[in-house]
Each structure stands twice: as structure tokens, then as C-alpha cells.
Design a protein around this motif. Structure first.
Motif, PDB file in Angstrom:
ATOM      1  N   ALA A 506       0.839  -1.195   0.000  1.00 55.71           N
ATOM      2  CA  ALA A 506       0.000   0.000   0.000  1.00 55.71           C
ATOM      3  C   ALA A 506       0.877   1.249   0.000  1.00 55.71           C
ATOM      4  O   ALA A 506       0.608   2.215  -0.732  1.00 55.71           O
ATOM      5  CB  ALA A 506      -0.920  -0.013   1.202  1.00 55.71           C
ATOM      6  N   ILE A 507       1.900   1.217   0.823  1.00 55.58           N
ATOM      7  CA  ILE A 507       2.808   2.383   0.880  1.00 55.58           C
ATOM      8  C   ILE A 507       3.416   2.632  -0.486  1.00 55.58           C
ATOM      9  O   ILE A 507       3.442   3.764  -0.995  1.00 55.58           O
ATOM     10  CB  ILE A 507       3.923   2.127   1.926  1.00 55.58           C
ATOM     11  CG1 ILE A 507       3.353   2.207   3.337  1.00 55.58           C
ATOM     12  CG2 ILE A 507       5.044   3.134   1.759  1.00 55.58           C
ATOM     13  CD1 ILE A 507       4.303   1.719   4.399  1.00 55.58           C
ATOM     14  N   ARG A 508       3.845   1.569  -1.075  1.00 49.42           N
ATOM     15  CA  ARG A 508       4.513   1.750  -2.378  1.00 49.42           C
ATOM     16  C   ARG A 508       3.543   2.245  -3.438  1.00 49.42           C
ATOM     17  O   ARG A 508       3.876   3.082  -4.279  1.00 49.42           O
ATOM     18  CB  ARG A 508       5.141   0.435  -2.821  1.00 49.42           C
ATOM     19  CG  ARG A 508       6.406   0.189  -2.021  1.00 49.42           C
ATOM     20  CD  ARG A 508       7.158  -1.026  -2.423  1.00 49.42           C
ATOM     21  NE  ARG A 508       8.318  -1.153  -1.556  1.00 49.42           N
ATOM     22  CZ  ARG A 508       8.961  -2.267  -1.324  1.00 49.42           C
ATOM     23  NH1 ARG A 508       8.547  -3.394  -1.878  1.00 49.42           N
ATOM     24  NH2 ARG A 508      10.006  -2.296  -0.525  1.00 49.42           N
ATOM     25  N   LYS A 510       0.965   4.054  -2.867  1.00 49.70           N
ATOM     26  CA  LYS A 510       0.694   5.458  -2.533  1.00 49.70           C
ATOM     27  C   LYS A 510       1.827   6.356  -3.023  1.00 49.70           C
ATOM     28  O   LYS A 510       1.603   7.405  -3.633  1.00 49.70           O
ATOM     29  CB  LYS A 510       0.527   5.580  -1.014  1.00 49.70           C
ATOM     30  CG  LYS A 510       0.150   6.955  -0.553  1.00 49.70           C
ATOM     31  CD  LYS A 510      -1.280   7.268  -0.927  1.00 49.70           C
ATOM     32  CE  LYS A 510      -1.585   8.746  -0.643  1.00 49.70           C
ATOM     33  NZ  LYS A 510      -2.911   9.104  -1.133  1.00 49.70           N
ATOM     34  N   LYS A 511       3.026   5.898  -2.748  1.00 56.81           N
ATOM     35  CA  LYS A 511       4.190   6.675  -3.182  1.00 56.81           C
ATOM     36  C   LYS A 511       4.184   6.864  -4.711  1.00 56.81           C
ATOM     37  O   LYS A 511       4.442   7.960  -5.221  1.00 56.81           O
ATOM     38  CB  LYS A 511       5.476   5.933  -2.800  1.00 56.81           C
ATOM     39  CG  LYS A 511       5.958   6.226  -1.404  1.00 56.81           C
ATOM     40  CD  LYS A 511       7.295   5.523  -1.215  1.00 56.81           C
ATOM     41  CE  LYS A 511       7.979   6.009   0.033  1.00 56.81           C
ATOM     42  NZ  LYS A 511       9.198   5.232   0.268  1.00 56.81           N
ATOM     43  N   ILE A 514       1.563   9.376  -5.626  1.00 52.44           N
ATOM     44  CA  ILE A 514       1.997  10.753  -5.340  1.00 52.44           C
ATOM     45  C   ILE A 514       2.951  11.231  -6.425  1.00 52.44           C
ATOM     46  O   ILE A 514       2.833  12.345  -6.944  1.00 52.44           O
ATOM     47  CB  ILE A 514       2.671  10.813  -3.950  1.00 52.44           C
ATOM     48  CG1 ILE A 514       1.633  10.592  -2.862  1.00 52.44           C
ATOM     49  CG2 ILE A 514       3.369  12.143  -3.743  1.00 52.44           C
ATOM     50  CD1 ILE A 514       2.236  10.346  -1.489  1.00 52.44           C
ATOM     51  N   LEU A 553      -7.240   7.422   5.383  1.00 55.28           N
ATOM     52  CA  LEU A 553      -6.115   7.412   6.315  1.00 55.28           C
ATOM     53  C   LEU A 553      -6.505   6.838   7.680  1.00 55.28           C
ATOM     54  O   LEU A 553      -5.710   6.830   8.609  1.00 55.28           O
ATOM     55  CB  LEU A 553      -5.581   8.835   6.503  1.00 55.28           C
ATOM     56  CG  LEU A 553      -4.829   9.403   5.307  1.00 55.28           C
ATOM     57  CD1 LEU A 553      -4.489  10.857   5.562  1.00 55.28           C
ATOM     58  CD2 LEU A 553      -3.570   8.601   5.034  1.00 55.28           C
TER      59      LEU A 553
END
Lengths: 670, 172
Positions: A506-508, A510-511, A514, A553
Motif C-alpha cells: 500500500a505504501i509503495r 501510494k508513493k 503521489i 487514512l
């Protein structure tokens, strides 16, 4: 050895030309400017020089002519006699003598006039004397002009005489007219003499060259001779007589057996007998020509007798030449036919041979021969005994030679194979059969070139097996060590849990998102169309989006949504919300009014108000001054005159005329 | 007929393939395909172009020094044909190839040895530092742990009254 070449005699000009040449030469080569004011000595010198120069020129030119023409007494008697018959010796001598006299006369005239010029007392006198001198010289020359004309003709004729060398090996062909002399010379040389079926076709001597025993032989064709006393002979006949008389040559007396030349054999025989004295001391051959018309065997009895007589005479003439040789009757009479070329070469060879013998004989008798013989020595080894000594070849060698020949005979060549198997173009040679391999069975093997992306030739190595073994051993060792290492290895780090993996993904994501958004935003700078915010779902400023974002979030968006402006700024006074805290509410007590905003604008003033620093006492004074100023420009403005307040354009030079360096041209252009 | 090596990427060039360039000093340049030829024409250095064999060997990506490479070597002296020897060679080529492949895979393994743990370490750091992107710190307070908030649920926001109506109400 003197070579007679009359082609190099200089041209003899005619009398008039002679004078012109000399006078123009004098004019060109001596000074031409003289004045009466010159010292008399100088004038005399001037004219004396002219006279002397003319005389020396005459002398020089006449001397050359006199030297160039051969003196008949000095040249070979053959030529002397030839020239006598052609040009008349007396006439020739007279012409040369006249020229010689003229030369002396001119010399004398020059001497006289130079002496007279020494006493010339004016330019005019000197000039007259010079004129007289040159005039007399020219008159002398004019008198000898017939001689000059004669000499010129002689020169031209002489230059066309054949270059006969009187001392070399020569064959002389003579006989009645039209008996085939020229045909014979045409056959044996490349002279190309004119041959015609009438008498006296050949009017002068002709020279050709032929080859015998690697020597050069001169062949001379003479005009025909008629049988009458010497005094009655014409010039053409005299040429033949001269050649016969003075040339040391082999004489070929050509006889026409058939009589088709117009003269019977009896007439020819009588000619032979009458010119017999000329044959003395010369090899003589009687060549019976035209045997194709009249063979010698079928000759009438009387003619045969005449021939016998001639033969005997010829043999007698040639008898005294070679010491001890008996008169050779057979060699003196030869038959030939210039038409069928039968016997021509035999005649030539016989004549050459006879002359050669005679010349050698003469040489052997001369004194010089000793010098030559002293230097020559031919060694002849003496025989030891009577024994035969053939070359020795061993039997083995002979056998080997025979065997080799057999093998060579037996061997089948590639060419034979080709012929057996269909010939050229069908048979293709097998090149493999010549291979030199360990096992002949391998000859037809096809060597593979490529396997598994490798060139097989690159791997071929004599010790391949040994190296392969080494490699395998190496590999086994490596496998053993690798096993040990595997056992040692352990994984110290833990694996990520499923939850962690998901969060990381998920972080990746999101990154990445962005980053992409950022890039999209950046790319608007490239003038790309941008969707208005109003229609862009993700960029709208509304509670929906905010709510989505916060909840994504993991936050509760309820409280934030409650604080939207439409809710928080409704009416004069904000209502207190039941649930939310007051700490971030804005306190605005009053509505904004117009008066409150008036502060921001400065006060308006009349333009007549006198401000401190303007220099007016009061506004009245200022008004008065303004009025006066207005009035002052009123007329000017009416006339549309230029005033100080008008905009002014100065006549400035454009910049390009100021800048840069000055070249070599005008100063106002750069 | 020979298999040649591409000058640029060192791959095998089969007969009838690629292109060959002979410079005016007689040096021959063979290329396996137009890609390599174009790169050559652009004056690129194969040692600096990542996809070439030269680059990979130079940068330690592939096996460089090995005994299996020593078998294959260009011979400029022709040998006389020998059937037995060729037979042995053909067998040997297969074996050598096997060994080479094995060694290459081994080399790759050793090269990739620390990769996994390295990745894990990096993942841990990333998780720790960037978790706020997907889960707000406020949410972490409420619910510690890496469980992500649910995304699919649409929030219903309660709005008391539309603005226009409110204004009307005040005026009245």
C-alpha cells in the motif's frame, strides 16, 4: 674507308640570289647610320668595313661550294668516271674554275677599293666608292651565273645517285637490255626496281642489298648494253661500262636463251666477247635466264655451241683468280628463271661464293694478313691411342629409367578420368581422394562445422580428453565444497508477515501515486490542457473528497466536515455548535461598514490649495499664477506652435552607425 | 562457414545474419543485428552499454575467468582431420557446456546471496518511515498495528440544512 655521299652538298644559289643574299647580309650585319658631321676617318672606316665584309662573305660562300663539290681526280675512279659520263668532266671542271676565278677577282676588287677609300675626302665620295665596289663584285658574280646554274643541277642529280660503296662485296648484273637483270635483282633483294617489257627500262644504276653467309652483299643493277663500239655507246650504256670497268665485283652476265628480249643468242654472245676485257680478274658467271620459255636442253645446235664458247671464255677469265684452281667450266654457266624463281638462289649463291673465295685469296696474299694470323691459334688435341671410350652408365640406372618410364606410362591422369566419366563439364574431380589421413576410410567424411552455437574447429585439440578429465575432477571438488557451504548458510532475517506485506504494498502504491500526480502537475507547465478543477473528481474542494481522504487514512471525517465555511460563517453571529469545541471558532462581532473602509483612501483636495513647499502665499495667489500661465501659452497653442512641453525627437544617429570598428571606407558608414 | 561473435554485444552471429563493416584499415566489424550496427555508428562504447556482454563481464555480472572458457579458442593453424578426435570433441563440447551452465548458475546464486535479507531490511525501514502515507498517526493511536483502514466503505456525512434555506430562515 671513304664513304661517298653526295647528299650533303650545300645548295648552290643562282647568280641573282647569290648577290641578294650577300648584299642583304652586308646590310644587316654592318652598321647603317653615318653622318657627314662625323670625322672623315670614321666615315672611311664605315665604308671600308662594308666593302671588306661583302668581299669576305663572297669568299666564304664560294669557298664552301668549291670544297663541297668533289674533285674528280681525288675520288674513286668509278665515281670519277661515272661523273664524267653523267656531267661531262670538262664542263664540270670549267664551272668550278670559273667560280674560283670569280673569287679571286672579287678579292682584288675589294683590295683596290679599300685602298681608294683611304683617300675618300667626304661622305659622298666614300659612299660612291663603296657603291662602285659592291657593283663590280655583283657584276663578277652575275657573269658566273650560268656556271652556278649548272652546278646546282649537278648537285641535285648527284644527291640522287645510289650510294654505291666501290670497295665492298658487290655483285654486278649486266647483259643485253630486257634479258631479266632487274627481275633478278628484285628477286634477291628488296630494291624494287621498275620492270617493264621494253628495252632500257633501267636508265641508271640501282643498288640493292642481300644476305649470304651472314654478310651484306651489294647488288648493282645496270642498264642494258648493246653490242657496238665504245665510241657509239650512249650515256646510259656508259654507266654499265663504267661499273663493269671500275668496280671490283662478281659479274653476272645474264643471257636470254629464248631470244624474247629481241636479240638472238648470237648477238648476246658477240656482246659477251666484245666486252670480255672488262671481265678480267673478276669472277664471272653466265646466267642463262628465261629457262621457262626455252630450256637449255632443247637449245638448237648452233646456240648450244655459242654457249659452250662463252662458257669456255668465262672459265678462262676466272681461271687466274684462285691459285692452282683449274678452270671450272661447270660453275660458270648456270640456268635460272626469274619468273618461276627456279635457280635464282643458286645463281646468287654461286656468284657470292666465287667472289668471297677471290677476296679471301687476295687478302691472304696481302701483307696485313700476318698481323691477323699471328693472333689466331686453334688448338687441336692429339689423340692418345686408338681405344674407344664411350660414356659409362650403370645398369641399375638404366633399369630405373626404364621402370620410371613404365610407371609414367601406366599412371592414370585426372584428364583420363575426366574423359572416361563424361568429359569436361560433366565430370567433377574428387579432391578428397588426395587427402593424407591416418585412415584412408576417413577420406569421404564430412567434418561438422557448427554445434550448439559453437565452432567445432575451435575445440579440436589433441589432448581434449585429458583436459576434459581435469575439468570433471575440478567440478567434483567444487561440488563437494559447495555442499559444505550450503549447510553453513542460514537465514537470520525473518520473513515479512502478511499484514506487513500488505502495508508495504500500500505504501509503495501510494508513493507511486503521489509521484505520478506530481509529475502530472509538473507536466502542465508544458502547456497541456488541464481539466478544470470543477470537473476533476479528485481535485474538488468539497466535503466529499475531504471525507474520503481522511477516512482512507483511518480518521473519522465527521468533525472536520462540520467545520465547513458554509456552516461556520452563516449570519452575523456564529451559532454555537452542540458537539464541537469552541476553541477554534472565529470571533467576529460586527458587520463590515463603508465608514470603516474610508480610512484606506486619502483625502481629496482642490488643485488650488496652496501646499507648503510650492511657494505660494495662499490659494488666491496660486489661482492667479495658474491663470497667468494658462494665458501665456494660449496663443501659442492656438497657432499649434512648438512649445517646451512638446515631445521632442532628437535627430539621433541609429545605433549601428556608432558601434563597431571603422573600416577602410567612409567614416559615416560602419 | 564459421559462427562469429558480434563486435558490439558479443552474441553469436550465424551465417547469413547481421552485417559486416570493413574499415579502411582492414579491420572487420561484425554485427548480429541492426541494433548493434546502429549503436556502433553512434560511436557507443560497448563497455558502457548495459545490455552488452562486455558491460556485464566488466561489471562482474557474469562469469569471466573459468577453465570452461579455455576449451574454445580460435586456431589459426589447420589440423589434419582425425575421425576419433572429432568424435571425442563432439562429446566433450556437450560436457563442457553442461559444466559451464552449472557454474554460471552457481555464480548467479552467489551474486544474489545477500539480496533477500537486504530487501527485508529495506522493507522494514520503509514500513516504519512511510506508514503515515496510508495510515494517519491519529488512526495509529486509536488502532495500533499495521492493519490498514478499510477503503471501500463510503462515508455518509450529515449536513444539517442547505445554505439557502438557512439564510431564508434567518431573514424570516
Amino acid at each position: 674507308m671513304v664513304l661517298y655521299n653526295f647528299k650533303k652538298i650545300t645548295v648552290v644559289p643562282s647568280g641573282k640570289d647569290f648577290v641578294d643574299i650577300i648584299l642583304s647580309r652586308t646590310q644587316r650585319q654592318t652598321p647603317t647610320v653615318v653622318h657627314k658631321g662625323y670625322a672623315i676617318n670614321r666615315i672611311r672606316q664605315f665604308y671600308m668595313r662594308k666593302v671588306k665584309y661583302t668581299q669576305s662573305n663572297f669568299h666564304e660562300k664560294i669557298s664552301t661550294i668549291l670544297e663541297d663539290f668533289p674533285r674528280l681526280d681525288d675520288i674513286h675512279p668509278f665515281y670519277g668516271e661515272l661523273l664524267n659520263h653523267l656531267y661531262d668532266k670538262d664542263h664540270y671542271k670549267l664551272a668550278l674554275g670559273q667560280l674560283n676565278t670569280a673569287r679571286n677577282l672579287i678579292e682584288k676588287i675589294s683590295k683596290d677599293y679599300v685602298r681608294l677609300l683611304k683617300y675618300g675626302d667626304s661622305l659622298y665620295r666614300c659612299k660612291q666608292l663603296k657603291k662602285a665596289a659592291l657593283g663590280r663584285m655583283c657584276t663578277v658574280m652575275k657573269r658566273v651565273s650560268p656556271s652556278l646554274a649548272y652546278l646546282e643541277q649537278v648537285r641535285q642529280h648527284m644527291s640522287r645517285l645510289p650510294s654505291i660503296d666501290p670497295n665492298t662485296r658487290t655483285i654486278l648484273i649486266c647483259g643485253y637490255p630486257n634479258v631479266g637483270k632487274s627481275s633478278f635483282i628484285n628477286k634477291i633483294t628488296r630494291a624494287d626496281v621498275d620492270v617493264q617489257p621494253y628495252a632500257f627500262t633501267t636508265k641508271s644504276l640501282f643498288v640493292g642489298h642481300t644476305d649470304y653467309k651472314y654478310l651484306r652483299w651489294q647488288v648493282i643493277d645496270t642498264p642494258g648494253i648493246l653490242d657496238h663500239p665504245l665510241e657509239e655507246c650512249n650515256t646510259i650504256e656508259m654507266l654499265s661500262i663504267t661499273a663493269l670497268a671500275y668496280l671490283r665485283a662478281a659479274v653476272l652476265f645474264v643471257v636470254d636463251l629464248s631470244g624474247s628480249c629481241g636479240y638472238s643468242l648470237a648477238q648476246q654472245a658477240s656482246l659477251f666477247h666484245s666486252i670480255r676485257p672488262l671481265f678480267a680478274n673478276k669472277p664471272l658467271i653466265i646466267a642463262c635466264n628465261k629457262t621457262d620459255l626455252q630450256p637449255i636442253e632443247t637449245l638448237p645446235e648452233s646456240d648450244a655451241l655459242l654457249l659452250q664458247e662463252m662458257k669456255r671464255e668465262a672459265a678462262k677469265a676466272g681461271a687466274g683468280l684462285v691459285d692452282g684452281a683449274p678452270p671450272d667450266e661447270e660453275g660458270c654457266l648456270l640456268t635460272m628463271s626469274t619468273m618461276t624463281e627456279e635457280g635464282v638462289i643458286a645463281v646468287k649463291n654461286a656468284a657470292c661464293e666465287k667472289l668471297l673465295q677471290q677476296r679471301v685469296e687476295v687478302k691472304m696474299k696481302s701483307k696485313k694478313i700476318n698481323d691477323c694470323l699471328n693472333r689466331i691459334h686453334v688448338a687441336v688435341p692429339r689423340q692418345r691411342d686408338q681405344k674407344e671410350r664411350p660414356p659409362c652408365i650403370p645398369q641399375a640406372v638404366l633399369d630405373a629409367k626404364v621402370a620410371e618410364a613404365k610407371v609414367l606410362e601406366k599412371r592414370k591422369l585426372e584428364k583420363d578420368l575426366e574423359n572416361e566419366n563424361g568429359g569436361a563439364g560433366v565430370y567433377s574431380a574428387n579432391l578428397h581422394k588426395h587427402y593424407l589421413l591416418l585412415d584412408p576410410d576417413w577420406k569421404e567424411d564430412i567434418m561438422p562445422e557448427i554445434m550448439d552455437g559453437h565452432n567445432i574447429a575451435d575445440f579440436i585439440d589433441a589432448d581434449i580428453l585429458q583436459r576434459l578429465d581435469e575439468l570433471e575432477r575440478e567440478e567434483e571438488e567444487a561440488a563437494a565444497t559447495a555442499q559444505a557451504a550450503d549447510e553453513d548458510e542460514d537465514m537470520s532475517d525473518q520473513e515479512l508477515t502478511a499484514e506487513e506485506t500488505e502495508a508495504l504494498l500500500a505504501i509503495r502504491r501510494k508513493k507511486k501515486q503521489i509521484l505520478e500526480e506530481h509529475r502530472l502537475k509538473k507536466s502542465t507547465a508544458d502547456n497541456k490542457p488541464v481539466m478544470p478543477r470543477k470537473h476533476d473528481h479528485n481535485r474538488q474542494f468539497n466535503t466529499g473528497r475531504m471525507g474520503r481522504h481522511l477516512s482512507s487514512l483511518g480518521l473519522d471525517p465527521g468533525a472536520a466536515v462540520e467545520r465547513i465555511r458554509s456552516k461556520s460563517r452563516l449570519g452575523r453571529k456564529r451559532e454555537r455548535s452542540a458537539g464541537g469545541g469552541d476553541d477554534y471558532a472565529m470571533d467576529i462581532d460586527q458587520q463590515p461598514t463603508k465608514k470603516m473602509r474610508a480610512r484606506s483612501r486619502s483625502l481629496s483636495r482642490p488643485h488650488t490649495e496652496a501646499l507648503p513647499g510650492e511657494g505660494y502665499k495662499d490659494s488666491a495667489q496660486k489661482m492667479k499664477a495658474m491663470k497667468i500661465a494658462k494665458k501665456a501659452v494660449k496663443q501659442r497653442n492656438k497657432d499649434a506652435r512648438k512649445g517646451e512641453a512638446d515631445r521632442v525627437h532628437y535627430n539621433l544617429k541609429p545605433k549601428h552607425l556608432f558601434s563597431g570598428k571603422r573600416g577602410t571606407g567612409k567614416t559615416d558608414r560602419r | 562457414m564459421r559462427l562469429e561473435k558480434c563486435w558490439f554485444c558479443s552474441s553469436t552471429v550465424y551465417p547469413g545474419h547481421g552485417i559486416q563493416f570493413v574499415r579502411n584499415d582492414a579491420k572487420v566489424f561484425r554485427f548480429c543485428r541492426s541494433k548493434c550496427h546502429k549503436n556502433f555508428k553512434m560511436k557507443r562504447n560497448p563497455r558502457k552499454v548495459k545490455w552488452t556482454k562486455a558491460y556485464r563481464k566488466l561489471h562482474g555480472k557474469e562469469l569471466t575467468q573459468d577453465t570452461t572458457f579455455e576449451f574454445e579458442r580460435r586456431r589459426n593453424r589447420p589440423e589434419r582431420y582425425n575421425r576419433d578426435l572429432v568424435d571425442q570433441t563432439l562429446n566433450a563440447i556437450k560436457k563442457i557446456e553442461e559444466v559451464r551452465e552449472k557454474r554460471e548458475s552457481k555464480f548467479w546464486e552467489s551474486r544474489m546471496k545477500g539480496k533477500k535479507s537486504q530487501e527485508r531490511k529495506e522493507a522494514a525501514v520503509e514500513l516504519e518511515q512511510n506508514i503515515h502515507l496510508v495510515k494517519a498517526p491519529g488512526a495509529m493511536v486509536a488502532e495500533p498495528g499495521l492493519t490498514l483502514p478499510k477503503q471501500q466503505v463510503k462515508m455518509k456525512v450529515k449536513v444539517s440544512m442547505p445554505k439557502q434555506q438557512q439564510i431564508q430562515a434567518v431573514q424570516e
